[in-house]
Design a protein around this motif. Sequence first.
Motif, PDB file in Angstrom:
ATOM      1  N   GLN A 135     -10.229  -6.923   6.539  1.00 34.08           N
ATOM      2  CA  GLN A 135     -10.647  -7.004   5.024  1.00 34.08           C
ATOM      3  C   GLN A 135      -9.427  -5.591   4.641  1.00 34.08           C
ATOM      4  OE1 GLN A 135     -13.745  -5.222   3.200  1.00 34.08           O
ATOM      5  NE2 GLN A 135     -14.606  -5.209   4.841  1.00 34.08           N
ATOM      6  N   ASP A 136      -8.927  -5.433   2.472  1.00 35.77           N
ATOM      7  CA  ASP A 136      -8.666  -4.868   2.328  1.00 35.77           C
ATOM      8  C   ASP A 136      -9.157  -3.133   2.578  1.00 35.77           C
ATOM      9  OD1 ASP A 136      -6.372  -6.373   2.222  1.00 35.77           O
ATOM     10  OD2 ASP A 136      -6.202  -6.448   0.233  1.00 35.77           O
ATOM     11  N   LYS A 166      -3.387   0.336   8.378  1.00 32.83           N
ATOM     12  CA  LYS A 166      -3.150  -0.916   8.492  1.00 32.83           C
ATOM     13  C   LYS A 166      -3.923  -1.223  10.183  1.00 32.83           C
ATOM     14  CE  LYS A 166       1.684  -0.711   7.381  1.00 32.83           C
ATOM     15  NZ  LYS A 166       2.990  -0.258   7.297  1.00 32.83           N
ATOM     16  N   ARG A 206     -10.525  -0.211   1.254  1.00 34.87           N
ATOM     17  CA  ARG A 206     -11.393   0.245  -0.172  1.00 34.87           C
ATOM     18  C   ARG A 206     -11.928   1.926   0.066  1.00 34.87           C
ATOM     19  NH1 ARG A 206     -13.243  -4.657   0.051  1.00 34.87           N
ATOM     20  NH2 ARG A 206     -15.253  -3.729   0.003  1.00 34.87           N
ATOM     21  N   GLU A 240      -7.623  -1.941   8.729  1.00 35.71           N
ATOM     22  CA  GLU A 240      -7.774  -3.529   8.092  1.00 35.71           C
ATOM     23  C   GLU A 240      -7.413  -4.488   8.698  1.00 35.71           C
ATOM     24  OE1 GLU A 240      -5.828  -1.969   3.526  1.00 35.71           O
ATOM     25  OE2 GLU A 240      -4.451  -2.605   5.558  1.00 35.71           O
ATOM     26  N   MET A 285       1.119  -1.179   0.478  1.00 36.52           N
ATOM     27  CA  MET A 285      -0.115   0.422  -0.045  1.00 36.52           C
ATOM     28  C   MET A 285       1.361   1.566   0.465  1.00 36.52           C
ATOM     29  SD  MET A 285      -2.401   1.446   2.894  1.00 36.52           S
ATOM     30  CE  MET A 285      -1.215   0.929   3.739  1.00 36.52           C
ATOM     31  N   LYS A 286       0.369   2.248  -0.447  1.00 33.56           N
ATOM     32  CA  LYS A 286       1.386   3.450  -0.814  1.00 33.56           C
ATOM     33  C   LYS A 286       0.030   4.522  -0.287  1.00 33.56           C
ATOM     34  CE  LYS A 286       3.832   6.598  -4.236  1.00 33.56           C
ATOM     35  NZ  LYS A 286       4.188   6.997  -5.294  1.00 33.56           N
ATOM     36  N   ASN A 294       1.418   1.560  -9.262  1.00 33.82           N
ATOM     37  CA  ASN A 294       0.020   2.889  -8.812  1.00 33.82           C
ATOM     38  C   ASN A 294       0.128   3.504  -8.889  1.00 33.82           C
ATOM     39  OD1 ASN A 294      -0.821  -0.246  -9.348  1.00 33.82           O
ATOM     40  ND2 ASN A 294      -1.926  -0.098  -7.303  1.00 33.82           N
ATOM     41  N   SER A 326      -2.589   3.662  -2.905  1.00 33.33           N
ATOM     42  CA  SER A 326      -2.952   2.967  -3.884  1.00 33.33           C
ATOM     43  C   SER A 326      -2.132   1.377  -3.586  1.00 33.33           C
ATOM     44  CB  SER A 326      -2.053   3.396  -5.273  1.00 33.33           C
ATOM     45  OG  SER A 326      -0.920   3.894  -4.535  1.00 33.33           O
ATOM     46  N   ASP A 327      -2.288   0.120  -4.544  1.00 28.89           N
ATOM     47  CA  ASP A 327      -2.266  -0.792  -3.618  1.00 28.89           C
ATOM     48  C   ASP A 327      -0.580  -1.205  -3.485  1.00 28.89           C
ATOM     49  OD1 ASP A 327      -4.847  -1.559  -3.789  1.00 28.89           O
ATOM     50  OD2 ASP A 327      -4.415  -2.489  -5.554  1.00 28.89           O
ATOM     51  N   ASP A 328       0.055  -0.256  -4.396  1.00 30.97           N
ATOM     52  CA  ASP A 328       1.958  -0.937  -4.264  1.00 30.97           C
ATOM     53  C   ASP A 328       2.021   0.517  -5.167  1.00 30.97           C
ATOM     54  OD1 ASP A 328       1.897  -1.443  -7.257  1.00 30.97           O
ATOM     55  OD2 ASP A 328       1.076  -3.521  -6.444  1.00 30.97           O
TER      56      ASP A 328
END
Length: 254
Positions: free
Chosen positions: A199-200, A191, A202, A194, A1-2, A254, A249-251
């Motif tokens: 869950q991740d 974090k 959103r 989550e 995650m970014k 992204n 963003s996910d990484d």
Amino acid sequence: MKVTINPDKNIGKVIYVVEGNVFEPELLKEIFHDILNYEVYSYNKNNNVVTEFISTKNKYSRIFIVPAKNPTIKNLNINDDYFDCIFNELNKYELDVDNSTLYLIFDRDRESNRPTPILKNIQKFSNSRDNGETRNGLFLLSYPSAEAFYLNCFNDSTEFENGENIKLYLNQVRKELTIDNISEGTMDVIKKVELILKQDFRPSWLDNFKKENEEIFCYQEKYFNKNKVYVTLSLLFMSLIDLGIVSISDDDNN
């Protein structure tokens, strides 16, 4: 995650209804004016004065800070004469409350804020811009109080029973915030959320935050009943994500 901070994001007119008349306005002024250089208009209910903090960068993005008439959540009525008078006064600064983004920022204070009115407001105010026939607004708690924002920014997970204890602690460790701290704080909060929700994260949750908001509250209640402290968590960060000031963003690609 970014996590990316977008300090030039145009956010239009944004209203923060806050529980306190001192700490929360100071915190929001530090975030939005001192760090992000937005225009801030802070209403003082003790003397009916609006203090203006003018931006040298973005005069079209404006934050309006309005203390609640009563700090207890059960007495919150965003449609009463108190708020109507203030919103009318703020019209001179081009505020249109029905077409503005609105957040309601309160503490999880066990002595004055009982679960029933908290859950009622979580259900009622689930979107900052549109709640159908109900006034626009997103209801966001801090556990145990707004001071949790600073601790999240410095990855300090010390836990507290109530707002009084976290205030005493913060007086000893408080530092000046930077834009990097806000990024770190967002990471810390995401974090924790989550882990709570399993869950991740959103950002789309914030389009209708009822379910997740209630699950976080119920988790915190169970955690307190077991440990006599709360997970230190300020959902004020959710407003920064909702406004697009903070993007996720996910990484790194992204």
